[in-house]
Write an enzyme that holds these catalytic residues in place. Structure first.
Site, short mmCIF file in Angstrom:
data_model
loop_
_atom_site.label_atom_id
_atom_site.label_comp_id
_atom_site.label_asym_id
_atom_site.label_seq_id
_atom_site.Cartn_x
_atom_site.Cartn_y
_atom_site.Cartn_z
N GLN A 80 0.67 -1.21 -0.03
CA GLN A 80 -0.12 0.03 -0.01
C GLN A 80 0.84 1.24 0.20
OE1 GLN A 80 -2.52 -0.50 3.39
NE2 GLN A 80 -3.28 -2.22 2.77
N HIS A 144 -0.62 -0.32 5.64
CA HIS A 144 -0.90 0.68 6.58
C HIS A 144 0.35 1.84 6.84
CE1 HIS A 144 -3.55 -2.58 8.73
NE2 HIS A 144 -4.02 -2.12 7.55
N GLU A 238 -13.69 4.24 11.14
CA GLU A 238 -14.03 5.31 12.14
C GLU A 238 -13.82 6.65 11.53
OE1 GLU A 238 -12.69 3.02 16.16
OE2 GLU A 238 -11.66 4.71 15.72
N TYR A 248 -6.91 6.67 20.67
CA TYR A 248 -8.01 6.38 19.92
C TYR A 248 -8.20 4.91 19.97
CZ TYR A 248 -8.66 11.24 19.35
OH TYR A 248 -8.84 12.49 19.67
N TYR A 259 -10.24 -10.10 9.71
CA TYR A 259 -10.58 -10.72 8.46
C TYR A 259 -11.33 -11.95 8.30
CZ TYR A 259 -8.70 -6.24 6.86
OH TYR A 259 -8.36 -5.04 6.66
#
Length: 363
Positions: A80, A144, A238, A248, A259
């Site tokens: 990613q 990520h 979120e 958080y 998953y």
């Protein structure tokens, strides 16, 4: 220019949000075509656009033509990771400074991690390139990296870095990078009032922690609060309002699952961990967000637009008292929505993977 009529009523029960019935013509104009993954884009004062392509190219779109910007650093393509977000310094007209995040392999360990760079943009070239922050250590994992960038009204620069696939160590540990939102002065120095500057071994640039993979961040123009959204796993995406020093919760609390469908936590709330303002179950895979602050869309002014990678639509979120009270799916099926911005002209624009940058038209 293409227009679509929308009329539907859906109940999104797990998040207690109703997709209300609406009738209007919503269309788009393709402004920049033939883009692969337009991760981020920013409008320059002359209304030209700087666009980041994930594969590592920075594109300057002006007068209907695309030109590659010279002087880019080496960008690592890993899962990613690649060339990510871009933002102009609030005083760009005077200083010509741009900021962008990208996956970098610089460092002793193999793999890559997210870097924030500042450079001067002029005559289609970058000069005075300077890495302001590089997350450590590098990781061979491909997930990520984050990342989004915003400036507040004091010229602090905020940027997000995901947990890099290491949920058990990175997000809850303020002595480690990743799974965090960071705040720097515009020159890369650490603000003296950052929340963890006096804690031994803490990463002094951290502003908030306990994040999974924030790929949306925007200053709310009506409140000046920093809003973010982040990917959950299977469910639990979120929206959060970011507050200095807050935790958080990832992965201690979550509304998502592995998953595989199994649980990784038994709780959705805990003392001293922030609850999301809103969450999606099932996951929509959010990317990009922008507030509508324009009279061009009188029925939408004050709304929040959020892109969905997974379901290929834009979620038009109606807000009341700082809460999402209604969602409308618009422009479905064009492609994975990667980035959203409001232009200098007041129109809303979106970067669609495999298509390009579109202008949203409502009649």
């Amino acid at each position: 220019m293409r227009f679509f009529s929308y009329s539907f009523l859906l109940v999104f029960s797990l998040s207690s949000i109703v997709f209300a019935q609406k009738k209007m013509k919503i269309g788009y104009e393709l402004i920049v075509k033939d883009l692969d993954i337009p991760w981020g884009f920013s409008f320059l004062p002359d209304n030209s656009i700087l666009i980041t392509e994930k594969e590592g190219e920075l594109i300057h779109f002006k007068n209907g033509k695309k030109k590659l910007v010279e002087g880019m650093p080496e960008v690592t393509l890993r899962g990613q990771g690649g060339l990510l977000d871009i933002a102009l310094h609030p005083n760009f007209k005077e200083n010509k400074l741009i900021y962008f995040t990208f996956a970098s392999s610089e460092g002793e360990e193999k793999g890559a991690n997210t870097s924030l760079m500042r450079a001067r943009f002029e005559n289609n070239k970058l000069t005075n390139q300077e890495v302001l922050y590089k997350a450590e250590p590098n990781s061979r994992k491909g997930q990520h990296f984050g990342s989004r960038i915003v400036f507040d009204n004091q010229n602090h620069v905020y940027f997000s870095i995901g947990d890099r696939g290491n949920r058990d160590e990175n997000p809850q540990d303020i002595t480690r990078d990743c799974g965090k939102i960071y705040r720097l002065n515009d020159n890369g120095s650490i603000p003296k009032d950052n929340p963890f500057v006096k804690i031994p071994n803490a990463k002094k640039a951290i502003f908030t922690y306990g994040h999974r993979n924030p790929q949306g961040m925007e200053i709310n123009p009506f409140t000046n609060q920093i809003w973010t959204h982040e990917h959950g796993p299977k469910g639990g995406d979120e929206i959060n309002i970011i507050q200095k020093g807050k935790n958080y919760g990832w992965p201690v609390i979550s509304y998502g699952l592995n998953y595989s469908g199994s649980k990784f936590t038994e709780i959705t709330e805990k003392k001293e961990m922030e609850q999301p303002l809103h969450y999606w179950t099932p996951s929509i895979a959010p990317s990009g967000m922008a507030f509508v602050n324009s009279d061009i869309y009188p029925n939408w002014k004050g709304n929040l637009l959020v892109g969905s990678l997974k379901f290929q639509y834009i979620s038009n979120c109606t807000l009341e008292n700082g809460k999402v009270v209604e969602e409308e799916k618009i422009l479905e099926g064009l492609g994975r929505v990667r980035s959203i911005e409001q232009g200098n002209d007041g129109y809303m624009y979106a970067g669609i993977e495999g298509l390009g940058i579109i202008k949203i038209i409502v009649k």
